[in-house]
Write a protein that holds these residues in place. Sequence first.
Motif, mmCIF file in Angstrom:
data_model
loop_
_atom_site.group_PDB
_atom_site.id
_atom_site.type_symbol
_atom_site.label_atom_id
_atom_site.label_comp_id
_atom_site.label_asym_id
_atom_site.label_seq_id
_atom_site.Cartn_x
_atom_site.Cartn_y
_atom_site.Cartn_z
ATOM 1 N N ARG A 76 -14.911 5.613 5.124
ATOM 2 C CA ARG A 76 -14.459 5.380 6.486
ATOM 3 C C ARG A 76 -12.950 5.191 6.476
ATOM 4 N NH1 ARG A 76 -18.156 0.582 8.324
ATOM 5 N NH2 ARG A 76 -18.107 0.147 6.124
ATOM 6 N N LEU A 77 -12.364 5.374 7.642
ATOM 7 C CA LEU A 77 -10.926 5.150 7.824
ATOM 8 C C LEU A 77 -10.739 4.039 8.841
ATOM 9 C CD1 LEU A 77 -9.595 8.800 8.228
ATOM 10 C CD2 LEU A 77 -9.598 7.403 6.152
ATOM 11 N N ARG A 78 -9.657 3.298 8.646
ATOM 12 C CA ARG A 78 -9.227 2.324 9.645
ATOM 13 C C ARG A 78 -7.706 2.351 9.683
ATOM 14 N NH1 ARG A 78 -6.788 -1.733 7.144
ATOM 15 N NH2 ARG A 78 -7.603 -2.625 5.236
ATOM 16 N N PRO A 79 -7.112 1.919 10.797
ATOM 17 C CA PRO A 79 -5.655 1.866 10.854
ATOM 18 C C PRO A 79 -5.084 0.891 9.815
ATOM 19 C CG PRO A 79 -6.588 1.747 13.053
ATOM 20 C CD PRO A 79 -7.730 1.600 12.081
ATOM 21 N N TYR A 80 -3.908 1.229 9.329
ATOM 22 C CA TYR A 80 -3.148 0.373 8.415
ATOM 23 C C TYR A 80 -2.861 -0.973 9.062
ATOM 24 C CZ TYR A 80 1.152 -1.396 6.259
ATOM 25 O OH TYR A 80 2.106 -2.183 5.679
ATOM 26 N N LYS A 81 -2.902 -2.030 8.256
ATOM 27 C CA LYS A 81 -2.495 -3.372 8.675
ATOM 28 C C LYS A 81 -1.452 -3.872 7.670
ATOM 29 C CE LYS A 81 -6.865 -4.715 8.538
ATOM 30 N NZ LYS A 81 -8.076 -5.540 8.602
ATOM 31 N N SER A 82 -0.621 -4.797 8.080
ATOM 32 C CA SER A 82 0.434 -5.322 7.202
ATOM 33 C C SER A 82 -0.101 -5.800 5.861
ATOM 34 C CB SER A 82 1.186 -6.467 7.894
ATOM 35 O OG SER A 82 1.931 -5.977 8.966
ATOM 36 N N CYS A 83 -1.281 -6.393 5.869
ATOM 37 C CA CYS A 83 -1.846 -6.902 4.614
ATOM 38 C C CYS A 83 -2.170 -5.793 3.617
ATOM 39 C CB CYS A 83 -3.084 -7.747 4.884
ATOM 40 S SG CYS A 83 -4.436 -6.840 5.672
ATOM 41 N N ASP A 84 -2.201 -4.534 4.055
ATOM 42 C CA ASP A 84 -2.497 -3.409 3.164
ATOM 43 C C ASP A 84 -1.316 -3.024 2.271
ATOM 44 O OD1 ASP A 84 -5.128 -2.977 4.169
ATOM 45 O OD2 ASP A 84 -4.251 -1.970 5.914
ATOM 46 N N ALA A 85 -0.124 -3.408 2.659
ATOM 47 C CA ALA A 85 1.074 -2.995 1.926
ATOM 48 C C ALA A 85 1.019 -3.425 0.460
ATOM 49 C CB ALA A 85 2.329 -3.526 2.600
ATOM 50 N N LYS A 86 0.555 -4.642 0.192
ATOM 51 C CA LYS A 86 0.477 -5.111 -1.198
ATOM 52 C C LYS A 86 -0.475 -4.253 -2.019
ATOM 53 C CE LYS A 86 1.793 -9.890 -0.500
ATOM 54 N NZ LYS A 86 1.425 -11.291 -0.543
ATOM 55 N N ARG A 87 -1.580 -3.855 -1.424
ATOM 56 C CA ARG A 87 -2.547 -3.006 -2.129
ATOM 57 C C ARG A 87 -1.920 -1.639 -2.437
ATOM 58 N NH1 ARG A 87 -8.402 -2.875 -2.720
ATOM 59 N NH2 ARG A 87 -8.124 -4.992 -2.040
ATOM 60 N N ILE A 88 -1.271 -1.056 -1.450
ATOM 61 C CA ILE A 88 -0.658 0.270 -1.637
ATOM 62 C C ILE A 88 0.363 0.229 -2.761
ATOM 63 C CG2 ILE A 88 0.822 2.007 -0.572
ATOM 64 C CD1 ILE A 88 -0.594 1.232 2.127
ATOM 65 N N ILE A 89 1.264 -0.757 -2.757
ATOM 66 C CA ILE A 89 2.284 -0.778 -3.814
ATOM 67 C C ILE A 89 1.688 -1.079 -5.182
ATOM 68 C CG2 ILE A 89 4.171 -1.289 -2.214
ATOM 69 C CD1 ILE A 89 4.195 -4.130 -3.630
ATOM 70 N N SER A 90 0.513 -1.700 -5.229
ATOM 71 C CA SER A 90 -0.125 -1.944 -6.531
ATOM 72 C C SER A 90 -0.557 -0.642 -7.202
ATOM 73 C CB SER A 90 -1.320 -2.898 -6.387
ATOM 74 O OG SER A 90 -2.441 -2.242 -5.834
ATOM 75 N N TRP A 91 -0.727 0.418 -6.427
ATOM 76 C CA TRP A 91 -1.102 1.715 -6.976
ATOM 77 C C TRP A 91 0.122 2.511 -7.428
ATOM 78 C CZ3 TRP A 91 -4.126 2.704 -1.886
ATOM 79 C CH2 TRP A 91 -5.266 1.908 -1.863
#
Length: 168
Positions: A2-17
């Motif tokens: 599934r997809l959902r809109p980005y939220k600010s809390c997602d930024a940490k997860r993205i940079i971890s990759w």
Amino acid sequence: MRLRPYKSCDAKRIISWIRDEEVFHKWGGDHFGLYPISAETVDNKYLKDNGDCKEEDNFYPWIAFTDEDGVIGHFIMRYIHGDNKVLRFGWVIVDDSIRGKGYGTSMLRTGLNYAFNILGVQTVTIGVFEHNDIAHSCYKKVGFVDKEIVPHERENIIEMAITKEEFI
């Protein structure tokens, strides 16, 4: 998937990759400044720099997730040159700890389904650096077709596209 809109809390997860400078540049580092990148930089880019863009309703960052694995990937959609029939995917990244399970392909197929059947676009484009074989292969699996090679200062970019009629 599934997809959902980005939220600010997602930024940490993205940079971890984004574990090294090579991944950073393949992902889209030219648009984010210097490596290493911070969660604040991603969040500012998504919610301020692009959120206040000249064209309203033009920038959509997405998070892909599954019930089993949680958040597994991310990409953005944006309209090209004000044309609401052409959409561009970009900044595609999947959690590297779960690569090889087809999540990237599934994420992009889900995005294409949304683009064609909800947003009503006719064409979706994407670019990939010429030597990013893993991403290029993934995009071809989804149905994107090579259209042209565009010179870029770092390395050439393969421009790809898929139309609504080509999407299965």
